[in-house]
Design a protein around this motif. Structure first.
Motif, PDB file in Angstrom:
ATOM      1  N   ASP A   7      13.401  12.718  -0.568  1.00  0.00           N
ATOM      2  CA  ASP A   7      12.725  11.653   0.169  1.00  0.00           C
ATOM      3  C   ASP A   7      11.614  11.060  -0.673  1.00  0.00           C
ATOM      4  OD1 ASP A   7      13.719  11.722   3.062  1.00  0.00           O
ATOM      5  OD2 ASP A   7      13.386  13.842   2.597  1.00  0.00           O
ATOM      6  N   THR A   8      11.615   9.752  -0.823  1.00  0.00           N
ATOM      7  CA  THR A   8      10.498   9.119  -1.541  1.00  0.00           C
ATOM      8  C   THR A   8       9.333   8.948  -0.563  1.00  0.00           C
ATOM      9  OG1 THR A   8      10.924   6.805  -0.965  1.00  0.00           O
ATOM     10  CG2 THR A   8      12.175   7.723  -2.828  1.00  0.00           C
ATOM     11  N   PRO A   9       8.116   8.827  -1.085  1.00  0.00           N
ATOM     12  CA  PRO A   9       6.994   8.459  -0.219  1.00  0.00           C
ATOM     13  C   PRO A   9       7.191   7.027   0.305  1.00  0.00           C
ATOM     14  CG  PRO A   9       6.249   9.269  -2.364  1.00  0.00           C
ATOM     15  CD  PRO A   9       7.716   9.034  -2.479  1.00  0.00           C
ATOM     16  N   GLU A  10       6.297   6.630   1.183  1.00  0.00           N
ATOM     17  CA  GLU A  10       6.447   5.339   1.873  1.00  0.00           C
ATOM     18  C   GLU A  10       5.518   4.256   1.300  1.00  0.00           C
ATOM     19  OE1 GLU A  10       7.193   4.893   6.276  1.00  0.00           O
ATOM     20  OE2 GLU A  10       5.027   4.682   6.233  1.00  0.00           O
ATOM     21  N   VAL A  11       6.020   3.027   1.350  1.00  0.00           N
ATOM     22  CA  VAL A  11       5.187   1.854   1.033  1.00  0.00           C
ATOM     23  C   VAL A  11       5.024   1.046   2.306  1.00  0.00           C
ATOM     24  CG1 VAL A  11       5.018  -0.294  -0.283  1.00  0.00           C
ATOM     25  CG2 VAL A  11       6.043   1.702  -1.321  1.00  0.00           C
ATOM     26  N   MET A  12       3.799   0.607   2.544  1.00  0.00           N
ATOM     27  CA  MET A  12       3.537  -0.254   3.705  1.00  0.00           C
ATOM     28  C   MET A  12       3.346  -1.672   3.153  1.00  0.00           C
ATOM     29  SD  MET A  12       0.312   0.207   6.235  1.00  0.00           S
ATOM     30  CE  MET A  12      -0.982   0.615   5.063  1.00  0.00           C
ATOM     31  N   MET A  13       4.106  -2.619   3.703  1.00  0.00           N
ATOM     32  CA  MET A  13       4.016  -3.991   3.207  1.00  0.00           C
ATOM     33  C   MET A  13       3.518  -4.902   4.328  1.00  0.00           C
ATOM     34  SD  MET A  13       7.655  -4.529   1.291  1.00  0.00           S
ATOM     35  CE  MET A  13       8.550  -4.876   2.786  1.00  0.00           C
ATOM     36  N   SER A  53       0.858  -1.178   0.000  1.00  0.00           N
ATOM     37  CA  SER A  53       0.000   0.000   0.000  1.00  0.00           C
ATOM     38  C   SER A  53       0.899   1.234   0.000  1.00  0.00           C
ATOM     39  CB  SER A  53      -0.881  -0.026   1.248  1.00  0.00           C
ATOM     40  OG  SER A  53      -1.759   1.059   1.232  1.00  0.00           O
ATOM     41  N   PHE A  54       0.695   2.085  -0.987  1.00  0.00           N
ATOM     42  CA  PHE A  54       1.566   3.241  -1.190  1.00  0.00           C
ATOM     43  C   PHE A  54       0.920   4.447  -0.523  1.00  0.00           C
ATOM     44  CE2 PHE A  54       3.785   5.910  -4.708  1.00  0.00           C
ATOM     45  CZ  PHE A  54       4.926   6.033  -3.921  1.00  0.00           C
ATOM     46  N   LEU A  55       1.638   5.068   0.402  1.00  0.00           N
ATOM     47  CA  LEU A  55       1.089   6.232   1.108  1.00  0.00           C
ATOM     48  C   LEU A  55       1.357   7.479   0.275  1.00  0.00           C
ATOM     49  CD1 LEU A  55       1.619   4.062   3.449  1.00  0.00           C
ATOM     50  CD2 LEU A  55       1.583   6.008   4.974  1.00  0.00           C
ATOM     51  N   TYR A  56       0.647   7.584  -0.823  1.00  0.00           N
ATOM     52  CA  TYR A  56       0.920   8.683  -1.736  1.00  0.00           C
ATOM     53  C   TYR A  56      -0.349   8.995  -2.526  1.00  0.00           C
ATOM     54  CZ  TYR A  56       3.658  11.551  -4.984  1.00  0.00           C
ATOM     55  OH  TYR A  56       4.179  12.595  -5.713  1.00  0.00           O
ATOM     56  N   SER A  57      -0.638  10.292  -2.701  1.00  0.00           N
ATOM     57  CA  SER A  57      -1.900  10.688  -3.317  1.00  0.00           C
ATOM     58  C   SER A  57      -1.707  11.234  -4.722  1.00  0.00           C
ATOM     59  CB  SER A  57      -2.563  11.749  -2.433  1.00  0.00           C
ATOM     60  OG  SER A  57      -2.551  11.322  -1.090  1.00  0.00           O
ATOM     61  N   GLY A  58      -0.514  11.064  -5.256  1.00  0.00           N
ATOM     62  CA  GLY A  58      -0.235  11.571  -6.599  1.00  0.00           C
ATOM     63  C   GLY A  58       0.006  10.438  -7.587  1.00  0.00           C
ATOM     64  N   GLU A  59       0.854  10.731  -8.572  1.00  0.00           N
ATOM     65  CA  GLU A  59       1.074   9.772  -9.654  1.00  0.00           C
ATOM     66  C   GLU A  59       1.961   8.632  -9.172  1.00  0.00           C
ATOM     67  OE1 GLU A  59       2.334  11.997 -13.086  1.00  0.00           O
ATOM     68  OE2 GLU A  59       0.578  13.308 -12.931  1.00  0.00           O
ATOM     69  N   PHE A  60       1.494   7.413  -9.381  1.00  0.00           N
ATOM     70  CA  PHE A  60       2.228   6.257  -8.862  1.00  0.00           C
ATOM     71  C   PHE A  60       2.354   5.195  -9.938  1.00  0.00           C
ATOM     72  CE2 PHE A  60      -0.828   2.817  -8.668  1.00  0.00           C
ATOM     73  CZ  PHE A  60      -2.011   3.506  -8.884  1.00  0.00           C
ATOM     74  N   GLN A  61       3.271   4.274  -9.695  1.00  0.00           N
ATOM     75  CA  GLN A  61       3.363   3.102 -10.559  1.00  0.00           C
ATOM     76  C   GLN A  61       3.675   1.875  -9.717  1.00  0.00           C
ATOM     77  OE1 GLN A  61       6.565   2.791 -13.565  1.00  0.00           O
ATOM     78  NE2 GLN A  61       4.969   2.319 -15.030  1.00  0.00           N
ATOM     79  N   MET A  62       2.923   0.823  -9.963  1.00  0.00           N
ATOM     80  CA  MET A  62       3.211  -0.497  -9.376  1.00  0.00           C
ATOM     81  C   MET A  62       3.581  -1.380 -10.554  1.00  0.00           C
ATOM     82  SD  MET A  62       1.764  -1.072  -6.083  1.00  0.00           S
ATOM     83  CE  MET A  62       0.854  -0.047  -4.943  1.00  0.00           C
ATOM     84  N   GLU A  63       4.749  -1.981 -10.484  1.00  0.00           N
ATOM     85  CA  GLU A  63       5.204  -2.807 -11.602  1.00  0.00           C
ATOM     86  C   GLU A  63       5.617  -4.178 -11.095  1.00  0.00           C
ATOM     87  OE1 GLU A  63       8.337  -0.470 -14.081  1.00  0.00           O
ATOM     88  OE2 GLU A  63       8.394   0.236 -12.021  1.00  0.00           O
ATOM     89  N   ALA A  64       5.502  -5.158 -11.971  1.00  0.00           N
ATOM     90  CA  ALA A  64       6.017  -6.492 -11.652  1.00  0.00           C
ATOM     91  C   ALA A  64       6.612  -7.067 -12.925  1.00  0.00           C
ATOM     92  CB  ALA A  64       4.892  -7.372 -11.141  1.00  0.00           C
ATOM     93  N   GLU A  65       7.717  -7.750 -12.774  1.00  0.00           N
ATOM     94  CA  GLU A  65       8.324  -8.389 -13.944  1.00  0.00           C
ATOM     95  C   GLU A  65       8.784  -9.793 -13.580  1.00  0.00           C
ATOM     96  OE1 GLU A  65      11.693  -6.386 -15.736  1.00  0.00           O
ATOM     97  OE2 GLU A  65      11.852  -7.908 -17.307  1.00  0.00           O
ATOM     98  N   LYS A  66       8.399 -10.743 -14.438  1.00  0.00           N
ATOM     99  CA  LYS A  66       8.937 -12.101 -14.292  1.00  0.00           C
ATOM    100  C   LYS A  66      10.093 -12.191 -15.274  1.00  0.00           C
ATOM    101  CE  LYS A  66       7.325 -16.875 -14.631  1.00  0.00           C
ATOM    102  NZ  LYS A  66       6.120 -17.709 -14.567  1.00  0.00           N
ATOM    103  N   ASP A  67      11.262 -12.558 -14.763  1.00  0.00           N
ATOM    104  CA  ASP A  67      12.453 -12.446 -15.610  1.00  0.00           C
ATOM    105  C   ASP A  67      12.790 -13.739 -16.338  1.00  0.00           C
ATOM    106  OD1 ASP A  67      13.799 -14.095 -13.830  1.00  0.00           O
ATOM    107  OD2 ASP A  67      15.031 -12.504 -12.952  1.00  0.00           O
TER     108      ASP A  67
END
Ligand code: DGJ
Length: 754
Positions: A292-298, A251-265
């Motif tokens: 400072d980057t915003p925070e991700v909660m895992m 969960s990304f604690l950010y209210s602007g432009e974001f990207q979630m990516e995944a890659e299988k190599d």
């Protein structure tokens, strides 16, 4: 201590109650990701990383003949672009000489009690004894870029947070082209992921995809987190469901432009990256400056999505939401938007407030149209001066009259917007976001105020503060009704325009921080055309967010179901509205509308002066029921028992954390003839304790007396006087939901310890 560091071997292990996370700086100085999952010990597990010569995967200089060592296949804590890792990367830097290369090596680490904070950005917080922080420092020897990887460990919550501080220690300016908050490398590749897509009035639908070879991504380039994708994702085993399987929540604690990516190599490993969307991001970092980057909660759950969601719910409620309203019971509100839209008078509002107060409603919210020249959505935004002609009095007089009715007073704002037809725009055309020499895109016929500018932020803080000081406002709805494009600020140099999108969000957070701190009595509710900015970042400032502009109870089943994967009930704004519903034209029983709105912050949004007397009585009973079960609903453990994709019924439950009681709500979204019984396995109760079932009879008020009698006689076992069932039986054998008596029937079943 939840963090165990073996500095000599570069080994770091983070423990939460049920999970373990491990990383190791290898002999070459690369910080490798070793493990994240079910709790285990802190011995070195890096033996599972098996190096092998992979063709076309190069080897860092200095490895001698060791062809098996390649950044292209090694699991890393924070991957970099340009130096031999060809997968998606977390960090992309343009150096002073124009090159795009960084290679990070382990330098140092620090451990401290308590949870780190991030300047100007929302972040999970905790008491010093509830959390620990690990800071691992990496460096690029050539450019002297220093990376501080921050890990916050909330042991009891099974939460690990991540953020990154980037410091330019070199002599040249650099350009950050991508600065993700988190990189998580899995050594295997048999995953699926759940992402949440949607549109205005239909937010957070679930999509479950296999993470096949190649790159998968969701995100937003709309200036806000958006209706279209949510900054929250779950990566899971293929068989994972509500109660079983390994799954990871981000969960990304950010209210602007974001990207979630995944890659299988190439060798079936999976990399997940989350951060600010790189498309509109280019940040100048001068010598000595830090970013400072915003925070991700895992969170990790080995027992399916239910546990994962509950970990996030608890943490959002206790460690993200702040202020007076975090724990305080929030008032049942009535909002005039769907009742009047822009057409109202002050007198009409007072009539509504008076009637609402008599029925037990506690807060009156005056929505759009009370200020400037604003009788439709074409003008007036930015002119935050009450329209006294329309109100027939001053705003203070109106508020006082409403307070005299026994109600609190709330007000709608859209502080980030400006209409071309407004005094504010005429005075400050340069405050609107637009590219010089081009006509800006209009949306809902409005423009966006440049919140990246301190003068604009200060103006809005000043204007809103004056209204809050002059008027007894105890609630604010903070709306934002468009996506941002034409991204450009007159206050930034040409080479800094790539900073605009993030600076806008920092500006928004500054305004919110200032106002919430200055006016702690005010309950702020977030909103962006409904749920267009429903993210954990906003919840740091506004403990509730209007979930969707779709107020139809049946459509809300899916919207609130999808939202519940990442966010608690206490965060979801939900109201009972009129029928036929204004968005879908659907007609749903009043009791059902109440049951669905109670799976949220609960309120009304209809012309209360026009409802029939019988419905008025229902309002009173609904409020009574809601208040009686407030703690159970708002702070109970949430279980999804049947999804809206079920053939007949959507069912959810909130259970007292000690297992003393539970509330099961079932809504028949599809009624069948001669239907199969609906049975659900109740969770969170004590196995050996006996419970009785109390059915909320509100769901059958429409029935004629004789049908009522017949229905009551045919109720399943457990619902009749004197009958009890053990928690074990309810868990193993289940609870039978009474049948549907009409279309869109809802049942609320209170299960209480005897
Ligand atoms: C969009 C919001 O979501 C609605 O509830 C209402 O406040 C309108 N904006 C007002 O313009």
């Amino acid at each position: 201590m939840a963090i165990i560091a073996d500095g000599k071997n570069g080994l770091f292990t983070l423990h939460t109650k049920n999970t373990t996370y491990q990383m190791k700086a290898d002999a070459f100085g690369t910080l490798l990701h070793v493990y994240y999952g079910e709790r285990t010990d802190h011995t070195d597990k890096s033996y599972i990383i098996c190096g092998r010569n992979r063709g076309f995967s190069g080897n860092p200089y200095g490895m001698g003949k060791r062809k098996e060592y390649s950044l292209d296949v090694l699991p890393q804590e924070y991957s970099c672009y340009g130096t031999g890792d060809y997968r998606i990367s977390a960090l992309k830097v343009q150096n002073g000489d124009g090159s795009q290369a960084v290679q990070l090596r382990f330098q140092d680490y620090r451990i401290r009690k308590g949870k780190y904070a991030i300047p100007g950005l929302p972040a999970v917080y905790a008491l010093e004894e509830e959390a620990d922080t690990l800071e691992v420092i990496l460096e690029d020897a050539a450019s002297k870029v220093e990376i501080h990887l921050l890990y916050g460990v909330l042991e009891e919550n099974d939460i690990i947070t991540r953020a990154v501080k980037i410091i330019n220690r070199g002599d040249d300016g650099i350009l950050l082209q991508k600065a993700a908050s988190m990189n998580l490398d899995f050594l295997d590749g048999d995953y699926e992921w759940l992402t949440f897509y949607g549109r205005h009035v239909m937010e957070r639908n679930i999509q479950r995809d296999e993470l096949t070879h190649g790159i998968h991504a969701v995100g937003s380039v709309r200036g806000t987190s958006s209706h279209h994708y949510n900054p929250f994702a779950i990566v899971c085993e293929k068989n994972a469901d509500e109660e079983k399987g390994s799954c990871y929540g981000f969960s990304f604690l950010y209210s602007g432009e974001f990207q979630m990516e995944a890659e299988k190599d190439q060798v079936d490993q999976t990399r997940v990256i989350c951060g600010i969307h790189p498309d509109n991001f280019a940040w100048n970092l001068r010598p000595g400056e830090a970013f400072d980057t915003p925070e991700v909660m895992m969170t990790y759950s080995g027992a399916g999505f239910g546990t994962l969601s509950r970990n996030l719910h608890r943490t959002i409620r206790k460690n993200i939401c702040r202020g007076e309203w975090k724990e305080k019971r929030r008032p049942v509100l009535i909002n005039n938007w769907e009742a009047t839209y822009f057409q109202f008078s002050g007198e009409q509002l007072v009539q509504m407030a008076r009637k609402a107060a008599g029925l037990g409603i506690e807060l009156f919210v005056l929505d759009d149209g009370w200020f400037g020249k604003r009788d439709d959505d074409n003008s007036g935004l930015g002119d935050w001066y009450p329209n006294e002609k329309k109100l027939g009095c001053t705003l203070k007089e109106l508020a006082d009259r409403i307070v005299e009715c026994g109600m609190q007073f709330g007000l709608w704002f859209e502080p980030e917007a400006v209409s071309e037809d407004s005094d504010l725009y005429r005075a400050h055309p340069d405050w609107a976001v637009a590219v010089p020499g081009r006509q800006p895109d209009l949306s809902r016929n409005q423009l966006v105020l440049d919140f990246s500018r301190a003068d604009v932020q200060d103006y809005i803080i000043g204007r809103m503060s004056t209204i809050f000081e002059e008027t007894p406002v105890t609630y604010v709805k903070w709306d934002f009704n468009r996506s941002i494009c034409d991204k450009y600020s007159m206050a930034l140099e040409a080479q800094s325009q790539g900073e605009f999108a993030h600076r806008y969000v920092l500006g928004l957070y500054r305004v919110l921080e200032t106002l919430t701190e200055k006016f702690p009595r005010i309950l702020f509710e977030g909103c962006s055309g409904g749920g267009g900015r429903f993210d954990a970042g906003m919840l740091y400032y506004t403990p509730q967010i209007w979930c969707s502009d779709n107020s139809d109870a049946i459509a809300r089943l899916s919207i609130q179901y999808g939202t519940s994967f990442g966010y608690p009930i206490s965060a979801m704004g939900a109201h009972v509205s009129a029928v036929p519903n204004h968005q879908t034209a659907r007609i749903v029983p009043f009791a059902t509308r109440g049951s669905v709105a109670m799976a949220g912050t609960f309120g009304y949004e209809l012309d209360i002066t026009k409802i029939p007397e019988a419905e008025g009585e229902e309002v009173k009973r609904q409020i009574h029921w809601f208040k009686a079960h407030y703690d159970l609903i708002q702070s109970g453990e949430y279980y999804r028992l049947r999804a809206p994709s079920d053939r007949q019924c959507t069912v959810w439950e909130t259970a007292d954390p000690k297992g003393k009681e539970a509330l099961v709500t079932a809504v028949y979204h599809h009624v069948e003839g001669n239907a199969a019984p609906v049975t659900v396995k109740v969770q969170g109760l004590c196995q050996e304790v006996y419970y009785r079932m109390c059915l909320n009879m509100e769901g059958m008020t429409q029935l004629p007396e004789e049908m009522r009698e017949k229905f009551l006689q045919c109720l399943p076992y457990g619902y009749h006087e004197g009958e009890t069932v053990t928690g074990a039986a309810l868990r193993q054998c289940g609870l039978v939901i009474p049948e549907a008596l009409e279309e869109f029937q809802a049942w609320q079943i209170h299960i209480v310890e005897v």
